[in-house]
Design an enzyme around this catalytic site. Sequence first.
Site, PDB file in Angstrom:
ATOM      1  N   CYS A 132       0.828  -1.227   0.000  1.00 46.53           N
ATOM      2  CA  CYS A 132       0.000   0.000   0.000  1.00 46.53           C
ATOM      3  C   CYS A 132       0.855   1.267   0.000  1.00 46.53           C
ATOM      4  O   CYS A 132       0.338   2.356  -0.252  1.00 46.53           O
ATOM      5  CB  CYS A 132      -0.922   0.013   1.204  1.00 46.53           C
ATOM      6  N   HIS A 272      -3.548   6.954   3.197  1.00 48.25           N
ATOM      7  CA  HIS A 272      -3.911   5.647   2.644  1.00 48.25           C
ATOM      8  C   HIS A 272      -5.321   5.305   3.126  1.00 48.25           C
ATOM      9  O   HIS A 272      -5.655   5.470   4.306  1.00 48.25           O
ATOM     10  CB  HIS A 272      -2.902   4.602   3.110  1.00 48.25           C
ATOM     11  N   ASN A 302     -10.129  -0.435   0.328  1.00 47.77           N
ATOM     12  CA  ASN A 302      -8.670  -0.330   0.313  1.00 47.77           C
ATOM     13  C   ASN A 302      -8.152  -0.836  -1.045  1.00 47.77           C
ATOM     14  O   ASN A 302      -8.278  -2.022  -1.343  1.00 47.77           O
ATOM     15  CB  ASN A 302      -8.126  -1.178   1.464  1.00 47.77           C
TER      16      ASN A 302
END
Length: 345
Positions: A132, A272, A302
Amino acid sequence: MSSPSPKPFKNPRAQYDFKGRTCSIVSVGSYVPERVLTNGDLEKMMDTSDEWITSRTGIRERRIAADDEFTSDLGAKAALRAMQKAGITADQIDLIIVATITPDMPFPSTACLVQEKIGAHRAAAFDLEAACSGFIYGLEIGHQFIMSRTYDTVLVIGAEKLSSIIDWSDRNTCVLFGDGAGAAILQNRPDSHGLLTACMGADGSKAGLLSMPGGGSQCPATAKSVEGRLHYLRMDGKETFKNAVNAMLHAAKEVLKRCEIGADQIKCVIPHQANRRIIDAVTDRLGVESERVFVNLEKYGNTSAASVAIALDEAVESGRVTQGDLILLVVFGAGLTWGAAVIEW
Ligand code: UT7
């Protein structure tokens, strides 16, 4: 919305003599697949509820790529949008970096497949794996290549088809993730905006918290590995959560310190997009009110390396950031990896 005070800031890289060289983020673009999978849809597939998912994560729906749509397709579409906004053609691109944990295949790299799809035949191409955190890693690497005069135009992409590694029988993880891509064009241009500073970190001692154990040299695909569901993403959610908050806070403070600014000078924090509670915990501790935090995870979940790239594009397109604004990007992911960057837009 309260406006950040117009105080001066330091460009930490100004102390070095780059002989007129500057690296600008000329444009960003993003793409998400058409198919929407809502929490209501998931309720019909497994023992979960919209109430649980929304209250624990903030996610309401996510995008799922078509069977014949791969990470390279998502990345190429985001790239073409960024190229169009920058007004550049494919033959101007010197380097393509694709950050992903869901490459089309172990090799060749997804970056090479994107190169072909967008027709950037002059470009060097490689993948970057920082989960990520990959988009910030990619921006910093692209920036370094431009400042070192190696390349003039770099395309950085964060792209994921996470639906291809989600274990749909594991409600602890499958409700969290989605597919999508974002891209940025970096160029040596005398524009004002670009990366003022970026920090990157990693802690391999906690690699087991979030991983896909199968398919690599340690555990190649076998009937047993498939049976053991080793080719799916696994996560210790609680431990990952705690580490995410601490690492993101640490990284954000580090880049603010380097620029000699307070969080009050940041127009927009783009974190994020993993969990609303992680975002709130980090931004509360930084003293940034929610009006200055960009959140779109309710729509996409996500999307790993694509997460902040898509969010940056949407923040720009919606007018949440305009020229001259200071933006704080802050990320965390498997590895463990983390990073933060201050951008003058
Ligand atoms: O991008 C990389 C970084 N990723 C992250 O940062 C994610 C970090 N972790 C998280 O976001 C959170 O830990 C989760 C959202 C994954 C989980 O939230 P939590 O508040 O830590 O929940 P939990 O794991 O403590 O689970 C609480 C309960 C459990 O039931 P019991 O054992 O208390 O009876 C789970 O079985 O919730 C249950 N549960 C669910 N219930 C309904 C777990 N998933 C679900 C679900 N629907 N989808």
